[in-house]
Design a protein around this motif. Structure first.
Motif, PDB file in Angstrom:
ATOM      1  N   GLN B   5       0.593  -1.077  -0.097  1.00  0.00           N
ATOM      2  CA  GLN B   5      -0.073   0.376   0.000  1.00  0.00           C
ATOM      3  C   GLN B   5       1.332   1.962   0.003  1.00  0.00           C
ATOM      4  O   GLN B   5       0.975   2.492  -0.676  1.00  0.00           O
ATOM      5  N   TRP B   7       3.718   1.521  -1.065  1.00  0.00           N
ATOM      6  CA  TRP B   7       4.536   1.202  -2.297  1.00  0.00           C
ATOM      7  C   TRP B   7       3.667   2.196  -3.255  1.00  0.00           C
ATOM      8  O   TRP B   7       4.141   3.326  -4.112  1.00  0.00           O
ATOM      9  N   ARG B   8       2.053   1.612  -3.258  1.00  0.00           N
ATOM     10  CA  ARG B   8       1.825   1.743  -4.609  1.00  0.00           C
ATOM     11  C   ARG B   8       1.140   4.366  -3.941  1.00  0.00           C
ATOM     12  O   ARG B   8       1.177   4.822  -5.316  1.00  0.00           O
ATOM     13  N   VAL B   9       1.624   4.356  -2.556  1.00  0.00           N
ATOM     14  CA  VAL B   9       0.752   5.853  -2.353  1.00  0.00           C
ATOM     15  C   VAL B   9       1.939   6.234  -3.347  1.00  0.00           C
ATOM     16  O   VAL B   9       1.785   7.600  -3.915  1.00  0.00           O
ATOM     17  N   LYS B  11       4.122   5.633  -5.177  1.00  0.00           N
ATOM     18  CA  LYS B  11       4.146   5.422  -6.549  1.00  0.00           C
ATOM     19  C   LYS B  11       3.601   7.088  -7.356  1.00  0.00           C
ATOM     20  O   LYS B  11       3.588   7.602  -8.319  1.00  0.00           O
ATOM     21  N   LYS B  12       2.022   6.872  -7.193  1.00  0.00           N
ATOM     22  CA  LYS B  12       1.090   7.435  -7.171  1.00  0.00           C
ATOM     23  C   LYS B  12       1.509   9.066  -7.031  1.00  0.00           C
ATOM     24  O   LYS B  12       1.490  10.196  -7.783  1.00  0.00           O
ATOM     25  N   SER B  13       2.412   9.627  -5.852  1.00  0.00           N
ATOM     26  CA  SER B  13       3.119  10.678  -5.926  1.00  0.00           C
ATOM     27  C   SER B  13       4.428  10.751  -6.566  1.00  0.00           C
ATOM     28  O   SER B  13       4.375  12.301  -6.796  1.00  0.00           O
ATOM     29  N   LYS B  15       4.179  10.339  -9.605  1.00  0.00           N
ATOM     30  CA  LYS B  15       3.515   9.943 -11.434  1.00  0.00           C
ATOM     31  C   LYS B  15       2.700  11.762 -11.073  1.00  0.00           C
ATOM     32  O   LYS B  15       3.034  12.430 -11.666  1.00  0.00           O
ATOM     33  N   ALA B  16       2.286  12.202  -9.668  1.00  0.00           N
ATOM     34  CA  ALA B  16       1.624  13.313  -9.778  1.00  0.00           C
ATOM     35  C   ALA B  16       2.896  14.637  -9.688  1.00  0.00           C
ATOM     36  O   ALA B  16       1.980  15.045 -10.369  1.00  0.00           O
ATOM     37  N   SER B  17       3.806  14.556  -9.305  1.00  0.00           N
ATOM     38  CA  SER B  17       5.034  15.229  -9.353  1.00  0.00           C
ATOM     39  C   SER B  17       5.236  16.115 -10.555  1.00  0.00           C
ATOM     40  O   SER B  17       5.480  16.891 -10.788  1.00  0.00           O
ATOM     41  N   LYS B 103      -2.612   5.402   7.566  1.00  0.00           N
ATOM     42  CA  LYS B 103      -1.215   5.179   6.892  1.00  0.00           C
ATOM     43  C   LYS B 103      -0.281   5.817   7.668  1.00  0.00           C
ATOM     44  O   LYS B 103      -0.516   6.452   8.754  1.00  0.00           O
TER      45      LYS B 103
END
Lengths: 257, 266
Positions: B5, B7-9, B11-13, B15-17, B103
């Protein structure tokens, strides 16, 4: 209108002073900031001045030069909070007639930096009175204030460019470096190679720190011609700011307006 | 499951950056150009200084530039994280948005506004390190290089732990911005010069104020460039490990305590 603008300007100065008094710890922190930044410079330049006789400064002079420039140096960080006002749309609250946006920005910048640097200016002037003499110290303080007016006018021009550049932090950082280098804060301009030194001495940035620091050391005698240079650049930058303000506000779109 | 979980957060952050950086391309490109100009100015500055002197307390022009660019890498990588803005989240009450169970709050703070530009700055620093080492033909042996490098990586937390402690102090005191300024001012001034230019009093003072100044900003470069015996590097590694463990443990306890005292959510 001028009366109204000057009233606003002095009100802002008063407000900044009141705010400083409300947070006295900030004054101590601000002074410690200068001291910790100055110590490495002191040792660095002390060793250099001791190791060579090719510098146009004695050890004492170079230390005093950096005491002056490091103690009084200001950059855009001190007014960072206003950098995004155009991109975030907050600038609309500053466009209130009869005040011009240029005058508004200038008043905010000058009052913020002036009050922030006032303790350092007083301390350096007092130290200077004992080491370099009363005349040089007081004249340097006066010319530092002229330089601050010039610097703030330049900052206004730069901030008004944000109508087109939005929040471009890269350019902001570039301007910080430019001022640091071209104003002689990082290195005295007469140490630079002829070409660079000659170039930078003809730009207005040197009037912000280099010239007041040289007056502090007694190496430059203020003349009428020098004051004219300050006036000339302030007027030029003011005109640029007004042009940028005029076209910027025309270009600007806020809530469909 | 939990780590997946996180790791997923992460990766998302990330990508967003990246997407934000791509959206503000002018800012991104100008930052890179300005960074390069800054390097040129630094090079010019020290070249001018070294036209007046031949050596600075045993450090030549190439050595000094190597020290500066090496020190820049670690600090720039720290700038990638959002920890640098924790005090702002606390004093404005925006930390509320990070109190999302299960989290970890500190993890979410670290991911706040990841600065992708800083990753590129760090890459620029590494390229410049190679350039300086080649251009000035700096001699480096294998063993000191490895010892210096390990010490450099292990001691990085020591340099940034004081920043994290000061940031956490904002749970109790609203004036931490000034303290951060002092620490930054100290670090950014010292990182430009070898510690050996100071007298003993200041070397001890700086090392007590932040052991990272000695163990991260000076020893690794001095060992890699052969100015100090690598044995000191081994001692440095041991000391860094000990300080890291104690420092991170204390910081986490302090952070948890601060979080308990936080009243932003009523």
């Amino acid at each position: 209108m001028a009366m109204y603008q000057s009233k606003y300007f002095f009100k802002l100065l008063e407000f900044q002073w009141e705010r400083t008094k409300a947070y006295p710890i900030r004054l101590i922190i601000s002074l410690s900031w200068v001291i910790f930044g100055f110590i490495p410079q002191f040792f660095f330049w002390y060793i250099i001045a001791q190791s060579t006789n090719t510098l146009p400064y004695t050890t004492k002079e170079i230390i005093l030069y950096f005491l002056f420039s490091m103690g009084l140096f200001y950059n855009l960080n001190q007014i960072n909070q206003y950098f995004n006002t155009i991109a975030r749309g907050e600038v609309v609250t500053s466009v209130i007639k009869p005040m011009s946006l240029t005058a508004n920005y200038f008043s905010i910048f000058f009052s913020t930096i002036f009050i922030n640097k006032l303790p350092n200016l007083i301390i350096i002037t007092i130290i200077g009175c004992f080491i370099v003499g009363i005349t040089s110290s007081i004249l340097a303080a006066i010319f530092f204030l002229f330089g601050l007016i010039l610097g703030c006018t330049f900052f206004v021009c730069f901030f008004l460019l944000m109508f087109w550049m939005r929040n471009n932090w890269g350019v902001k950082w570039g301007i910080d470096i430019l001022i640091l280098f071209a104003s002689g804060t990082w290195i005295p301009l007469d140490i630079l190679p002829k070409f660079w030194g000659g170039l930078l001495l003809n730009l207005p940035f040197q009037l912000m720190f280099y010239t007041p620091a040289k007056i502090f050391l007694g190496q430059i005698t203020p003349t009428f011609w020098l004051i004219l240079q300050y006036v000339f650049w302030i007027i030029i930058l003011y005109i640029i700011a007004r042009i940028l303000e005029y076209y910027g506000l025309k270009y600007y779109e806020q809530l469909g307006g | 499951m939990q780590s997946e979980q996180y790791w997923r957060v992460f990766k998302k952050s990330l990508k967003a950056s990246f997407l934000t950086a791509l959206e503000y391309r002018a800012d991104f490109y100008s930052s890179i150009i300005i960074q390069i100009i800054y390097f040129i100015i630094q090079f010019l500055f020290f070249s001018i200084i070294f036209s007046h002197i031949t050596i600075l307390k045993g450090w030549g022009l190439g050595d000094l530039l190597f020290l500066i660019f090496l020190n820049d890498v670690g600090l720039t990588l720290f700038e990638v994280t959002g920890i640098r803005g924790m005090y702002y989240l606390v004093i404005t009450g925006q930390l509320n948005t990070k109190l999302v169970k299960p989290k970890d709050t500190f993890f979410l703070i670290a991911l706040e506004e990841l600065s992708i530009n800083s990753i590129f700055f760090a890459i620029c620093d590494i390229i410049l390190l190679f350039f300086v080492a080649t251009y000035f033909s700096l001699s480096m042996s294998f063993l000191p290089f490895i010892v210096g490098l390990i010490l450099y990586v292990i001691s990085l937390p020591l340099l940034v732990l004081p920043i994290m402690f000061i940031e956490t102090l904002s749970f109790f005191w609203g004036e931490t911005e000034g303290l951060l300024g002092i620490y930054h001012s100290m670090i950014f001034s010292i990182k430009e010069y070898p510690l050996s230019i100071f007298n003993k009093f200041f070397i001890i003072l700086f090392s007590i104020l932040s052991p990272g100044i000695l163990l991260h900003l000076f020893l690794p470069a001095a060992i890699i460039l052969g100015k100090i015996d690598p044995v000191w590097g081994l001692w440095g590694i041991l000391a860094s490990i000990a300080f890291d463990i104690i420092g991170i443990y204390l910081f986490y306890k302090f952070f948890k305590y601060g979080l308990k005292k936080y009243e932003g959510y009523g």
